[in-house]
Design an enzyme around this catalytic site. Structure first.
Site, PDB file in Angstrom:
ATOM      1  N   ASP A  96       6.969  -1.321  20.022  1.00 22.35           N
ATOM      2  CA  ASP A  96       6.753  -2.730  20.313  1.00 22.35           C
ATOM      3  C   ASP A  96       6.834  -3.372  18.997  1.00 22.35           C
ATOM      4  O   ASP A  96       5.952  -3.353  17.796  1.00 22.35           O
ATOM      5  CB  ASP A  96       5.390  -3.105  20.944  1.00 22.35           C
ATOM      6  CG  ASP A  96       5.199  -4.565  21.190  1.00 22.35           C
ATOM      7  OD1 ASP A  96       5.841  -5.151  20.993  1.00 22.35           O
ATOM      8  OD2 ASP A  96       3.885  -4.840  21.399  1.00 22.35           O
ATOM      9  N   PRO A  97       7.811  -4.319  18.806  1.00 25.57           N
ATOM     10  CA  PRO A  97       8.214  -4.921  17.269  1.00 25.57           C
ATOM     11  C   PRO A  97       7.001  -6.114  17.241  1.00 25.57           C
ATOM     12  O   PRO A  97       7.000  -6.910  16.351  1.00 25.57           O
ATOM     13  CB  PRO A  97       9.352  -5.467  17.588  1.00 25.57           C
ATOM     14  CG  PRO A  97       9.572  -5.690  18.826  1.00 25.57           C
ATOM     15  CD  PRO A  97       8.775  -4.698  19.565  1.00 25.57           C
ATOM     16  N   TYR A 139      16.749  13.403   4.637  1.00 24.62           N
ATOM     17  CA  TYR A 139      16.197  12.139   4.144  1.00 24.62           C
ATOM     18  C   TYR A 139      17.342  11.462   3.720  1.00 24.62           C
ATOM     19  O   TYR A 139      17.422  10.000   3.807  1.00 24.62           O
ATOM     20  CB  TYR A 139      15.639  12.653   2.866  1.00 24.62           C
ATOM     21  CG  TYR A 139      14.868  11.722   2.105  1.00 24.62           C
ATOM     22  CD1 TYR A 139      13.815  11.000   2.659  1.00 24.62           C
ATOM     23  CD2 TYR A 139      15.471  11.281   0.911  1.00 24.62           C
ATOM     24  CE1 TYR A 139      13.158   9.669   2.023  1.00 24.62           C
ATOM     25  CE2 TYR A 139      14.882  10.241   0.168  1.00 24.62           C
ATOM     26  CZ  TYR A 139      13.668   9.384   0.656  1.00 24.62           C
ATOM     27  OH  TYR A 139      13.202   8.396   0.125  1.00 24.62           O
ATOM     28  N   LYS A 193      17.755   7.446   4.731  1.00 22.31           N
ATOM     29  CA  LYS A 193      17.619   6.341   4.053  1.00 22.31           C
ATOM     30  C   LYS A 193      18.973   5.500   4.030  1.00 22.31           C
ATOM     31  O   LYS A 193      19.026   4.404   3.972  1.00 22.31           O
ATOM     32  CB  LYS A 193      17.563   6.831   2.572  1.00 22.31           C
ATOM     33  CG  LYS A 193      15.973   7.230   2.494  1.00 22.31           C
ATOM     34  CD  LYS A 193      14.878   6.308   2.584  1.00 22.31           C
ATOM     35  CE  LYS A 193      15.010   5.190   1.448  1.00 22.31           C
ATOM     36  NZ  LYS A 193      13.699   4.262   1.635  1.00 22.31           N
TER      37      LYS A 193
END
Length: 319
Positions: A49-50, A134, A138
């Protein structure tokens, strides 16, 4: 920065980078709101949920947002993808929907590039080819920011950071772990004739390290810099050093007798053997250069680890 400076929202404000960045903006006179998954201004960027993020942005009304959030050590591929990529997609979308979107300073990573060319620095126009989960996560976050710049007109700068060290270095990192082990040995018995044994993964790689306080200086400068047509800027020392030599130097600064044993390592592990950032653009666009040498960073890393340990021990004795 003066009293007329904008409010700064630091996402990931309780982490290693976030704490230093929050302190740096506060010292410069800014009103700073650190936010993380816990604390007074909590928000979980990985949540489905933003709404809470949008509410935080409406409440704080920042002039600058620094995204120092993310996952690295101890996290799996899915967790890193959620925190370092998917969360940035959510953040970029939330910022673009604001009536007056703030400047976003997003912290990327040298690991986005993948292996560099031995003996040369990697420039911002190098085609990324990350070789770790990673690095891939990114890079996904950086691309989300660049997409929002191109399609939504978001005002953003991406600082691609070299490996970061200095006081407070996370003990999940190699230097943080070694610093914590050395600090424990110092506090426990002081220098002795019996060597401390450190068992480490192979130290054959070359790495570019930058002090966390130099990163703070770059973030503060980027927050007020003119809008960039090419928003990615490398932040590092501009030099690649052998990891074995860096660890040896950290040990020497501790004053302890240490025996380092390099294990065989995981043959399935993939990582870049050479990382060196070309920081020409940072010097030209931000007028930024690293001000602290590696010895200062390593010495302060050790001192902070020792202080943390002695403080923790004193508190435990009181309870």
């Amino acid at each position: 920065m003066n009293s007329g400076a904008p409010t700064v929202l630091v996402l990931g404000g309780t982490g290693f980078l976030g704490r230093h960045i929050t302190a740096g903006f506060a010292a410069a006179g800014a009103q700073v709101v650190p936010s993380a998954r816990h604390g007074a201004h909590r928000v979980d960027l990985t949540a489905a949920d933003p709404g809470p993020l949008a509410a935080l942005l409406r409440d704080v009304r920042p002039g600058v947002v620094v995204n120092a959030s993310g996952r690295a050590w101890g996290a799996g591929a899915e967790e890193m993808a959620a925190a370092n990529c998917d969360a940035v997609v959510t953040l970029a979308a939330a910022l673009a929907e604001l009536p007056a979107p703030p400047r976003l300073v997003h912290l990327g990573s040298v690991h986005e590039y993948g292996p560099g060319t031995v003996g040369a620095g990697t420039r911002e126009d190098h085609e990324p080819a990350p070789v770790t989960d990673y690095g891939r996560s990114k890079l996904g976050g950086t691309r989300a920011v660049l997409d929002a710049v191109r399609t939504e007109g978001l005002d953003a700068i991406v600082l691609r950071l070299a490996n970061v060290c200095g006081p407070g270095t996370h003990r999940g990192s190699l230097l943080g772990a070694v610093g914590a082990r050395l600090a424990e040995a110092q506090v426990a018995a002081g220098p002795t004739a019996d060597p401390v044994e450190l068992r480490l993964a192979p130290l054959r790689a070359h790495r570019d390290f930058v002090d966390v306080r130099d990163v703070v200086d770059a973030v503060l400068t980027a927050a007020g810099a003119p809008r960039q047509d090419h928003p990615v800027i490398n932040i590092g020392s501009g030099a690649a050093r052998p990891m074995r030599r860096i660890v040896d130097r950290l040990v020497a600064l501790s004053g302890l007798q240490v025996r380092i044993v390099e294990d065989a390592g995981d043959p399935r592990r993939t990582d870049a053997e050479w990382q060196q950032l070309d920081i020409t653009r940072a010097r030209r666009v931000l007028k930024w250069s690293p001000a602290r040498d590696l010895d200062t960073s390593l010495s302060d890393l050790l001192g902070a680890a020792r202080t943390e340990l002695t403080t923790q021990t004193a508190m435990e004795r009181k309870t």
